[in-house]
Design a protein around this motif. Structure first.
Motif, PDB file in Angstrom:
ATOM      1  N   ALA A   9       2.160 -27.931 -14.566  1.00  0.00           N
ATOM      2  CA  ALA A   9       0.890 -27.895 -15.199  1.00  0.00           C
ATOM      3  C   ALA A   9      -0.074 -26.764 -14.544  1.00  0.00           C
ATOM      4  N   PHE A  10       0.030 -26.530 -13.612  1.00  0.00           N
ATOM      5  CA  PHE A  10      -0.689 -25.472 -12.987  1.00  0.00           C
ATOM      6  C   PHE A  10      -0.254 -23.954 -13.521  1.00  0.00           C
ATOM      7  N   GLU A  11       1.037 -23.784 -13.414  1.00  0.00           N
ATOM      8  CA  GLU A  11       1.713 -22.547 -14.075  1.00  0.00           C
ATOM      9  C   GLU A  11       1.558 -22.448 -15.479  1.00  0.00           C
ATOM     10  N   ALA A  12       1.356 -23.663 -16.172  1.00  0.00           N
ATOM     11  CA  ALA A  12       1.287 -23.381 -17.630  1.00  0.00           C
ATOM     12  C   ALA A  12      -0.285 -22.989 -17.954  1.00  0.00           C
ATOM     13  N   LYS A  13      -1.238 -23.474 -17.265  1.00  0.00           N
ATOM     14  CA  LYS A  13      -2.440 -23.056 -17.061  1.00  0.00           C
ATOM     15  C   LYS A  13      -2.936 -21.717 -16.532  1.00  0.00           C
ATOM     16  N   TRP A  14      -2.316 -21.204 -15.572  1.00  0.00           N
ATOM     17  CA  TRP A  14      -2.414 -19.968 -14.797  1.00  0.00           C
ATOM     18  C   TRP A  14      -0.859 -19.443 -14.820  1.00  0.00           C
ATOM     19  N   PRO A  15      -0.639 -18.628 -15.366  1.00  0.00           N
ATOM     20  CA  PRO A  15       0.765 -17.869 -15.149  1.00  0.00           C
ATOM     21  C   PRO A  15       0.683 -17.346 -13.858  1.00  0.00           C
ATOM     22  N   MET A  16       2.011 -17.326 -13.043  1.00  0.00           N
ATOM     23  CA  MET A  16       2.190 -16.930 -11.967  1.00  0.00           C
ATOM     24  C   MET A  16       1.960 -15.021 -11.921  1.00  0.00           C
ATOM     25  N   PRO A  17       1.061 -14.416 -11.124  1.00  0.00           N
ATOM     26  CA  PRO A  17       0.739 -12.935 -11.047  1.00  0.00           C
ATOM     27  C   PRO A  17       2.045 -12.292 -10.284  1.00  0.00           C
ATOM     28  N   ARG A  18       1.950 -10.936 -10.758  1.00  0.00           N
ATOM     29  CA  ARG A  18       3.018 -10.051 -10.128  1.00  0.00           C
ATOM     30  C   ARG A  18       3.036 -10.052  -8.595  1.00  0.00           C
ATOM     31  N   TYR A  19       3.906 -10.114  -8.003  1.00  0.00           N
ATOM     32  CA  TYR A  19       3.976 -10.013  -6.582  1.00  0.00           C
ATOM     33  C   TYR A  19       3.570 -11.361  -5.789  1.00  0.00           C
ATOM     34  N   CYS A  20       3.995 -12.480  -6.532  1.00  0.00           N
ATOM     35  CA  CYS A  20       3.828 -13.925  -5.993  1.00  0.00           C
ATOM     36  C   CYS A  20       5.073 -14.697  -6.282  1.00  0.00           C
ATOM     37  N   VAL A  21       5.233 -15.326  -5.281  1.00  0.00           N
ATOM     38  CA  VAL A  21       6.501 -16.278  -5.317  1.00  0.00           C
ATOM     39  C   VAL A  21       6.196 -17.775  -4.915  1.00  0.00           C
ATOM     40  N   TRP A  22       6.973 -18.608  -5.404  1.00  0.00           N
ATOM     41  CA  TRP A  22       6.767 -20.059  -4.760  1.00  0.00           C
ATOM     42  C   TRP A  22       7.722 -20.078  -3.540  1.00  0.00           C
ATOM     43  N   THR A  23       7.215 -20.570  -2.635  1.00  0.00           N
ATOM     44  CA  THR A  23       7.949 -20.831  -1.098  1.00  0.00           C
ATOM     45  C   THR A  23       8.565 -22.105  -1.032  1.00  0.00           C
ATOM     46  N   GLY A  24       8.266 -23.191  -1.796  1.00  0.00           N
ATOM     47  CA  GLY A  24       8.862 -24.447  -1.902  1.00  0.00           C
ATOM     48  C   GLY A  24       7.583 -25.530  -1.355  1.00  0.00           C
ATOM     49  N   ARG A  25       6.502 -24.776  -0.680  1.00  0.00           N
ATOM     50  CA  ARG A  25       5.455 -25.603  -0.312  1.00  0.00           C
ATOM     51  C   ARG A  25       4.192 -25.101  -1.111  1.00  0.00           C
ATOM     52  N   GLY A  26       4.300 -23.826  -1.299  1.00  0.00           N
ATOM     53  CA  GLY A  26       3.048 -23.279  -2.004  1.00  0.00           C
ATOM     54  C   GLY A  26       3.519 -21.933  -2.523  1.00  0.00           C
ATOM     55  N   TYR A  27       2.360 -21.145  -2.744  1.00  0.00           N
ATOM     56  CA  TYR A  27       2.572 -19.728  -3.304  1.00  0.00           C
ATOM     57  C   TYR A  27       2.264 -18.686  -2.053  1.00  0.00           C
ATOM     58  N   ALA A  28       3.226 -17.721  -2.149  1.00  0.00           N
ATOM     59  CA  ALA A  28       2.797 -16.649  -1.065  1.00  0.00           C
ATOM     60  C   ALA A  28       2.927 -15.261  -1.764  1.00  0.00           C
ATOM     61  N   ALA A  29       2.193 -14.196  -1.306  1.00  0.00           N
ATOM     62  CA  ALA A  29       2.144 -13.077  -1.696  1.00  0.00           C
ATOM     63  C   ALA A  29       3.326 -12.336  -1.279  1.00  0.00           C
ATOM     64  N   THR A  30       4.108 -11.287  -2.118  1.00  0.00           N
ATOM     65  CA  THR A  30       4.963 -10.772  -1.406  1.00  0.00           C
ATOM     66  C   THR A  30       4.720  -9.215  -0.976  1.00  0.00           C
ATOM     67  N   HIS A  31       3.567  -8.740  -1.330  1.00  0.00           N
ATOM     68  CA  HIS A  31       2.950  -7.552  -0.682  1.00  0.00           C
ATOM     69  C   HIS A  31       1.682  -7.865  -0.354  1.00  0.00           C
ATOM     70  N   HIS A  32       1.314  -6.924   0.770  1.00  0.00           N
ATOM     71  CA  HIS A  32       0.098  -7.216   1.501  1.00  0.00           C
ATOM     72  C   HIS A  32      -1.210  -7.081   0.581  1.00  0.00           C
ATOM     73  N   THR A  33      -1.077  -6.023  -0.296  1.00  0.00           N
ATOM     74  CA  THR A  33      -2.389  -5.658  -1.014  1.00  0.00           C
ATOM     75  C   THR A  33      -2.125  -6.545  -2.504  1.00  0.00           C
ATOM     76  N   TRP A  35      -3.755  -8.591  -4.181  1.00  0.00           N
ATOM     77  CA  TRP A  35      -4.603  -9.657  -4.171  1.00  0.00           C
ATOM     78  C   TRP A  35      -4.877 -10.719  -5.215  1.00  0.00           C
ATOM     79  N   ASP A  36      -4.345 -10.494  -6.446  1.00  0.00           N
ATOM     80  CA  ASP A  36      -4.195 -11.394  -7.304  1.00  0.00           C
ATOM     81  C   ASP A  36      -3.088 -12.627  -6.769  1.00  0.00           C
ATOM     82  N   ALA A  37      -2.198 -12.299  -6.090  1.00  0.00           N
ATOM     83  CA  ALA A  37      -1.328 -13.213  -5.507  1.00  0.00           C
ATOM     84  C   ALA A  37      -2.123 -14.399  -4.484  1.00  0.00           C
ATOM     85  N   HIS A  38      -2.726 -13.426  -3.740  1.00  0.00           N
ATOM     86  CA  HIS A  38      -3.491 -14.056  -2.559  1.00  0.00           C
ATOM     87  C   HIS A  38      -4.689 -15.152  -3.366  1.00  0.00           C
ATOM     88  N   ALA A  39      -5.231 -14.824  -4.410  1.00  0.00           N
ATOM     89  CA  ALA A  39      -6.187 -15.548  -5.236  1.00  0.00           C
ATOM     90  C   ALA A  39      -5.256 -16.719  -5.561  1.00  0.00           C
TER      91      ALA A  39
END
Length: 95
Positions: A9-33, A35-39
């Motif tokens: 439901a969350f991803e249907a409302k807000w598509p996952m941004p670039r440089y973001c992955v699902w870790t199994g427990r939450g989302y994480a940025a794959t690149h330090h900068t 910012w969209d993934a951190h948000a």
């Protein structure tokens, strides 16, 4: 709603941004900068907390999950369109 349904439901409302992955427990940025993934991660955490708080409030009011979700949805819709709703109320002084 289980975790998988909540994530869908969350991803249907807000598509996952670039440089973001699902870790199994939450989302994480794959690149330090990335910012969209951190948000996005913070948005997910807020989404989960809001859902949990709403369900707890519904349990205190004696509502089942379906009734609680309907109530949460109605409040969210009303919050988006307060002026349109007030305009439909006879005698409301909003202008």
């Amino acid at each position: 709603m289980d975790d998988k349904q909540m994530r869908e439901a969350f991803e249907a409302k807000w598509p996952m941004p670039r440089y973001c992955v699902w870790t199994g427990r939450g989302y994480a940025a794959t690149h330090h900068t990335a910012w969209d993934a951190h948000a996005y991660r913070r948005k997910w955490e807020g989404w989960r907390e809001g859902y949990a708080a709403g369900m707890e409030r519904g349990r205190k009011e004696g509502l089942d999950e379906a009734a609680t979700l309907m109530q949460m949805h109605a409040k969210a819709v009303c919050a988006q369109f307060p002026d349109a709703i007030r305009a439909e109320i006879p005698g409301d002084r909003n202008g």
